[in-house]
Motif scaffolding. Structure first.
Motif, PDB file in Angstrom:
ATOM      1  N   SER A   9       0.860  -1.186   0.000  1.00 12.77           N
ATOM      2  CA  SER A   9       0.000   0.000   0.000  1.00 12.77           C
ATOM      3  C   SER A   9       0.894   1.234   0.000  1.00 12.77           C
ATOM      4  O   SER A   9       2.000   1.213   0.541  1.00 12.77           O
ATOM      5  CB  SER A   9      -0.938   0.014   1.210  1.00 12.77           C
ATOM      6  OG  SER A   9      -0.200   0.029   2.400  1.00 12.77           O
ATOM      7  N   ILE A  10       0.401   2.288  -0.625  1.00 12.71           N
ATOM      8  CA  ILE A  10       1.156   3.535  -0.675  1.00 12.71           C
ATOM      9  C   ILE A  10       0.903   4.306   0.607  1.00 12.71           C
ATOM     10  O   ILE A  10      -0.236   4.588   0.966  1.00 12.71           O
ATOM     11  CB  ILE A  10       0.785   4.373  -1.915  1.00 12.71           C
ATOM     12  CG1 ILE A  10       1.174   3.616  -3.183  1.00 12.71           C
ATOM     13  CG2 ILE A  10       1.469   5.743  -1.863  1.00 12.71           C
ATOM     14  CD1 ILE A  10       0.837   4.334  -4.472  1.00 12.71           C
ATOM     15  N   VAL A  11       1.989   4.632   1.301  1.00 16.17           N
ATOM     16  CA  VAL A  11       1.914   5.340   2.576  1.00 16.17           C
ATOM     17  C   VAL A  11       1.895   6.844   2.360  1.00 16.17           C
ATOM     18  O   VAL A  11       1.072   7.561   2.937  1.00 16.17           O
ATOM     19  CB  VAL A  11       3.107   4.958   3.486  1.00 16.17           C
ATOM     20  CG1 VAL A  11       3.127   5.792   4.761  1.00 16.17           C
ATOM     21  CG2 VAL A  11       3.079   3.476   3.801  1.00 16.17           C
ATOM     22  N   SER A  12       2.811   7.322   1.514  1.00 15.32           N
ATOM     23  CA  SER A  12       2.894   8.771   1.310  1.00 15.32           C
ATOM     24  C   SER A  12       3.620   9.095   0.021  1.00 15.32           C
ATOM     25  O   SER A  12       4.367   8.279  -0.523  1.00 15.32           O
ATOM     26  CB  SER A  12       3.603   9.448   2.497  1.00 15.32           C
ATOM     27  OG  SER A  12       4.946   9.015   2.571  1.00 15.32           O
ATOM     28  N   LEU A  13       3.403  10.314  -0.430  1.00 14.35           N
ATOM     29  CA  LEU A  13       4.114  10.889  -1.560  1.00 14.35           C
ATOM     30  C   LEU A  13       4.394  12.327  -1.169  1.00 14.35           C
ATOM     31  O   LEU A  13       3.470  13.130  -1.055  1.00 14.35           O
ATOM     32  CB  LEU A  13       3.278  10.811  -2.832  1.00 14.35           C
ATOM     33  CG  LEU A  13       3.963  11.293  -4.101  1.00 14.35           C
ATOM     34  CD1 LEU A  13       5.101  10.359  -4.489  1.00 14.35           C
ATOM     35  CD2 LEU A  13       2.967  11.390  -5.244  1.00 14.35           C
ATOM     36  N   THR A  14       5.652  12.636  -0.916  1.00 12.32           N
ATOM     37  CA  THR A  14       5.996  13.957  -0.393  1.00 12.32           C
ATOM     38  C   THR A  14       6.961  14.682  -1.329  1.00 12.32           C
ATOM     39  O   THR A  14       7.715  14.054  -2.086  1.00 12.32           O
ATOM     40  CB  THR A  14       6.635  13.849   1.006  1.00 12.32           C
ATOM     41  OG1 THR A  14       7.787  12.999   0.922  1.00 12.32           O
ATOM     42  CG2 THR A  14       5.663  13.278   2.016  1.00 12.32           C
ATOM     43  N   GLY A  29      12.502  16.141  -6.320  1.00 14.69           N
ATOM     44  CA  GLY A  29      11.268  15.656  -6.954  1.00 14.69           C
ATOM     45  C   GLY A  29      10.250  15.218  -5.923  1.00 14.69           C
ATOM     46  O   GLY A  29       9.774  16.006  -5.117  1.00 14.69           O
ATOM     47  N   LYS A  30       9.935  13.930  -5.921  1.00 15.05           N
ATOM     48  CA  LYS A  30       8.969  13.367  -4.975  1.00 15.05           C
ATOM     49  C   LYS A  30       9.590  12.162  -4.280  1.00 15.05           C
ATOM     50  O   LYS A  30      10.437  11.456  -4.842  1.00 15.05           O
ATOM     51  CB  LYS A  30       7.701  12.899  -5.703  1.00 15.05           C
ATOM     52  CG  LYS A  30       6.906  13.987  -6.375  1.00 15.05           C
ATOM     53  CD  LYS A  30       6.085  14.753  -5.364  1.00 15.05           C
ATOM     54  CE  LYS A  30       5.151  15.732  -6.070  1.00 15.05           C
ATOM     55  NZ  LYS A  30       4.282  16.418  -5.133  1.00 15.05           N
ATOM     56  N   GLN A  31       9.148  11.926  -3.054  1.00 16.18           N
ATOM     57  CA  GLN A  31       9.579  10.754  -2.298  1.00 16.18           C
ATOM     58  C   GLN A  31       8.358   9.878  -2.059  1.00 16.18           C
ATOM     59  O   GLN A  31       7.396  10.314  -1.413  1.00 16.18           O
ATOM     60  CB  GLN A  31      10.210  11.188  -0.981  1.00 16.18           C
ATOM     61  CG  GLN A  31      10.831  10.063  -0.210  1.00 16.18           C
ATOM     62  CD  GLN A  31      11.638  10.579   0.960  1.00 16.18           C
ATOM     63  OE1 GLN A  31      12.715  11.113   0.780  1.00 16.18           O
ATOM     64  NE2 GLN A  31      11.099  10.427   2.149  1.00 16.18           N
ATOM     65  N   LEU A  65      11.579   9.838  -6.718  1.00 14.80           N
ATOM     66  CA  LEU A  65      11.123  10.059  -8.090  1.00 14.80           C
ATOM     67  C   LEU A  65      11.693  11.389  -8.542  1.00 14.80           C
ATOM     68  O   LEU A  65      11.219  12.452  -8.104  1.00 14.80           O
ATOM     69  CB  LEU A  65       9.589  10.062  -8.162  1.00 14.80           C
ATOM     70  CG  LEU A  65       8.873   8.865  -7.555  1.00 14.80           C
ATOM     71  CD1 LEU A  65       7.363   9.071  -7.564  1.00 14.80           C
ATOM     72  CD2 LEU A  65       9.236   7.591  -8.297  1.00 14.80           C
ATOM     73  N   LEU A  66      12.717  11.334  -9.363  1.00 17.37           N
ATOM     74  CA  LEU A  66      13.357  12.563  -9.813  1.00 17.37           C
ATOM     75  C   LEU A  66      12.455  13.300 -10.787  1.00 17.37           C
ATOM     76  O   LEU A  66      11.745  12.672 -11.585  1.00 17.37           O
ATOM     77  CB  LEU A  66      14.703  12.247 -10.467  1.00 17.37           C
ATOM     78  CG  LEU A  66      15.741  11.587  -9.575  1.00 17.37           C
ATOM     79  CD1 LEU A  66      17.011  11.295 -10.353  1.00 17.37           C
ATOM     80  CD2 LEU A  66      16.055  12.452  -8.363  1.00 17.37           C
ATOM     81  N   ALA A  67      12.512  14.600 -10.737  1.00 17.64           N
ATOM     82  CA  ALA A  67      11.688  15.420 -11.641  1.00 17.64           C
ATOM     83  C   ALA A  67      12.070  15.093 -13.083  1.00 17.64           C
ATOM     84  O   ALA A  67      13.241  14.968 -13.415  1.00 17.64           O
ATOM     85  CB  ALA A  67      11.894  16.894 -11.337  1.00 17.64           C
TER      86      ALA A  67
END
Length: 151
Positions: free
Chosen positions: A111-116, A121-123, A148-150
């Motif tokens: 399950s996806i916990v977070s996207l920050t 970019g994004k973690q 996740l690099l931009a």
């Protein structure tokens, strides 16, 4: 299998159960190969005769072997195809509550916990539970962190 092609899709999936893999058997050959790769030949993993008289009645998989299967298992649940590179950034909260006996079947749920937001970019943080068929406690619970690099 679910494929995410945008950051918006990932954001919408935060908190969602992404599903589980098929069951796979933990066999002695895989355990032995891992022992050879890591030089961890502790008897509880590789000596079937000695382990038969041990606390689990047979050999068990290395905890780190179980953990190392997460990338392969996760590829059966979801795929991230967002623009830009994706880098393994680390792990959070890794635990091995229950040993995997050789011959047991395991599967992973995610399950996806977070996207920050981070400067690059994004973690993305994803929670995994690796279950053992017929057992109440999981073999491994862990959170992976992917950068996740931009694009």
């Amino acid at each position: 299998m679910r494929t995410f092609t945008s950051i918006d899709e990932l954001e919408a999936a935060v908190g969602q159960d992404l599903g589980t893999t098929e069951w796979i058997e933990m066999d002695q050959a895989r355990v032995n190969l891992f022992a050879d790769a890591t030089d961890d030949h502790q008897w509880i993993h590789v000596d079937q005769d000695q382990a038969a008289a041990g606390p689990f009645g047979g050999t068990i998989a290395h905890g780190y072997l179980t953990l190392s299967l997460i990338p392969w298992l996760s590829s059966q649940i979801f795929n991230v195809e967002t623009p830009g590179a994706r880098l393994n950034y680390g792990l959070n909260k890794v635990r091995f509550p229950n040993p995997v006996k050789v011959g047991a079947r395991i599967r992973a749920g995610a399950s996806i916990v977070s996207l920050t937001d981070v400067p690059a970019g994004k973690q993305l943080t994803v929670s995994y539970a690796i279950e053992i068929e017929g057992e109440a406690k999981p073999a491994c619970v862990a959170e992976t962190v992917v950068l996740l690099l931009a694009g």
